[in-house]
Design a protein around this motif. Structure first.
Motif, short mmCIF file in Angstrom:
data_model
loop_
_atom_site.label_atom_id
_atom_site.label_comp_id
_atom_site.label_asym_id
_atom_site.label_seq_id
_atom_site.Cartn_x
_atom_site.Cartn_y
_atom_site.Cartn_z
N VAL A 92 32.14 4.82 44.08
CA VAL A 92 31.53 4.48 45.37
C VAL A 92 32.26 3.34 46.06
CG1 VAL A 92 29.42 3.74 46.53
CG2 VAL A 92 29.30 5.42 44.69
N PRO A 93 32.46 2.17 45.41
CA PRO A 93 33.20 1.11 46.10
C PRO A 93 34.66 1.46 46.36
CG PRO A 93 32.67 0.44 43.86
CD PRO A 93 31.93 1.71 44.13
N ILE A 94 35.28 2.23 45.47
CA ILE A 94 36.67 2.63 45.70
C ILE A 94 36.75 3.55 46.91
CG2 ILE A 94 38.57 4.01 44.77
CD1 ILE A 94 37.94 2.76 42.03
N GLY A 95 35.84 4.52 47.01
CA GLY A 95 35.81 5.40 48.18
C GLY A 95 35.54 4.64 49.46
N ALA A 96 34.64 3.65 49.40
CA ALA A 96 34.35 2.82 50.59
C ALA A 96 35.56 2.00 50.98
CB ALA A 96 33.15 1.92 50.31
N ALA A 97 36.29 1.46 50.01
CA ALA A 97 37.50 0.69 50.31
C ALA A 97 38.57 1.58 50.95
CB ALA A 97 38.04 0.04 49.04
N LEU A 98 38.73 2.79 50.43
CA LEU A 98 39.72 3.71 51.02
C LEU A 98 39.30 4.11 52.44
CD1 LEU A 98 40.53 5.99 47.96
CD2 LEU A 98 41.96 4.21 48.96
N LEU A 99 38.01 4.34 52.64
CA LEU A 99 37.54 4.67 53.99
C LEU A 99 37.79 3.50 54.94
CD1 LEU A 99 36.14 6.50 56.01
CD2 LEU A 99 33.94 5.74 55.10
N ALA A 100 37.57 2.27 54.47
CA ALA A 100 37.84 1.10 55.30
C ALA A 100 39.33 1.04 55.68
CB ALA A 100 37.42 -0.17 54.58
N LEU A 101 40.21 1.37 54.74
CA LEU A 101 41.64 1.39 55.05
C LEU A 101 41.95 2.42 56.13
CD1 LEU A 101 43.29 1.01 51.54
CD2 LEU A 101 43.20 -0.68 53.37
N HIS A 102 41.28 3.56 56.07
CA HIS A 102 41.49 4.58 57.11
C HIS A 102 40.99 4.12 58.47
CE1 HIS A 102 43.00 8.20 55.01
NE2 HIS A 102 42.47 7.62 53.95
N VAL A 103 39.86 3.44 58.49
CA VAL A 103 39.32 2.93 59.76
C VAL A 103 40.28 1.90 60.34
CG1 VAL A 103 37.43 1.64 60.82
CG2 VAL A 103 36.92 3.44 59.17
N ILE A 104 40.77 0.99 59.50
CA ILE A 104 41.72 -0.02 59.96
C ILE A 104 43.01 0.64 60.44
CG2 ILE A 104 43.18 -1.94 59.19
CD1 ILE A 104 40.79 -2.71 57.31
N ALA A 105 43.50 1.62 59.69
CA ALA A 105 44.72 2.32 60.10
C ALA A 105 44.52 3.03 61.43
CB ALA A 105 45.13 3.32 59.02
N ASP A 106 43.34 3.60 61.64
CA ASP A 106 43.04 4.26 62.91
C ASP A 106 43.06 3.26 64.06
OD1 ASP A 106 42.22 6.34 64.68
OD2 ASP A 106 40.16 5.64 64.48
N LEU A 107 42.52 2.06 63.82
CA LEU A 107 42.55 1.02 64.85
C LEU A 107 43.98 0.59 65.16
CD1 LEU A 107 39.54 -1.21 63.74
CD2 LEU A 107 39.63 0.35 65.69
N VAL A 108 44.80 0.47 64.13
CA VAL A 108 46.21 0.09 64.33
C VAL A 108 46.93 1.16 65.14
CG1 VAL A 108 48.42 -0.28 63.15
CG2 VAL A 108 46.35 -1.37 62.29
N VAL A 109 46.74 2.42 64.77
CA VAL A 109 47.38 3.53 65.49
C VAL A 109 46.92 3.57 66.94
CG1 VAL A 109 47.53 6.04 65.65
CG2 VAL A 109 47.81 4.92 63.45
N SER A 110 45.62 3.41 67.16
CA SER A 110 45.08 3.44 68.52
C SER A 110 45.64 2.30 69.36
CB SER A 110 43.55 3.33 68.50
OG SER A 110 43.00 4.45 67.87
N THR A 111 45.77 1.12 68.76
CA THR A 111 46.31 -0.04 69.47
C THR A 111 47.78 0.18 69.82
OG1 THR A 111 44.76 -1.47 68.32
CG2 THR A 111 46.64 -2.53 69.36
N ILE A 112 48.55 0.70 68.86
CA ILE A 112 49.98 0.97 69.11
C ILE A 112 50.13 2.00 70.22
CG2 ILE A 112 52.05 2.01 68.11
CD1 ILE A 112 51.26 0.67 65.45
N ARG A 113 49.35 3.07 70.15
CA ARG A 113 49.45 4.11 71.17
C ARG A 113 49.01 3.59 72.54
NH1 ARG A 113 47.36 9.32 67.67
NH2 ARG A 113 49.33 9.64 66.60
#
Length: 197
Positions: free
Chosen positions: A158-179
């Motif tokens: 559960v915490p590992i999955g939540a941490a990976l999901l958080a990384l995806h959310v952060i990566a999505d924000l980075v990609v959106s900002t770059i674009r």
């Protein structure tokens, strides 16, 4: 919250390319675990209905594999935009307002995921002494000794999955900002009503 595909050689800096390798690895692990679940359940059904026997550890092993598979794939599902979302409002806004809305919705999600990660590791550590019966049975059948694998390794998904999901959310924000900075606007999603029926 609209997730974007974290791919595209022209969109991202070089240091971000590892995300594709990570995604393919997680998908590969999920595919292998699903194949293992399928084989175990086919053998279990055959044993029960053809030989009037049962594999006593089959259901437990499949349950644990399915739990790990689910939580490992949360981030990949988010990345692909497979979570339930409402796209009407974001695409009525300008590109800048859409980015602000994305940050405004991502921050509470990230706080919630951080709580899940912190509390999840604490909760999992409480089961350090409890052992997984299925693994103990399999291991003792093969070697004669107890495996001694803690149930903590089930709950820790559960915490590992939540941490990976958080990384995806952060990566999505980075990609959106770059674009956004490059002036690349995301087209509104096209919904094929034939697929919905």
């Amino acid at each position: 919250m609209q997730a974007q595909s974290i791919a595209g050689p022209s969109d991202l800096p070089r240091w971000f390319r590892w995300f594709g390798i990570y995604t393919r690895t997680i998908e590969g692990v999920a595919g292998v675990s699903m194949a293992v679940i399928l084989v175990i359940m086919i053998v279990q059904v055959a044993a029960r209905y053809l030989f009037s026997g049962s594999i006593i550890w089959a259901e437990e092993a499949c349950r644990y594999l399915l739990l790990w598979q689910t939580f490992l794939l949360l981030g990949v599902a988010y990345q692909r935009g497979e979570f339930v979302m409402l796209d009407l409002l974001p695409y009525m806004l300008s590109s800048r307002a859409r980015l602000v809305l994305k940050y405004a919705t991502a921050i509470p999600v990230l706080i919630f995921l951080a709580v899940i990660v912190l509390k999840g590791f604490d909760y999992a550590s409480r089961f350090e002494r409890q052992k997984i019966p299925a693994l103990d049975f399999i291991w003792s059948s093969l070697t004669g000794a107890n495996a001694g694998v803690s149930v903590k390794w089930v709950y820790i998904c559960v915490p590992i999955g939540a941490a990976l999901l958080a990384l995806h959310v952060i990566a999505d924000l980075v990609v959106s900002t770059i674009r956004h900075r490059r002036g690349i606007d995301d087209p509104p999603p096209v919904v094929d009503m034939g697929e919905q029926l």
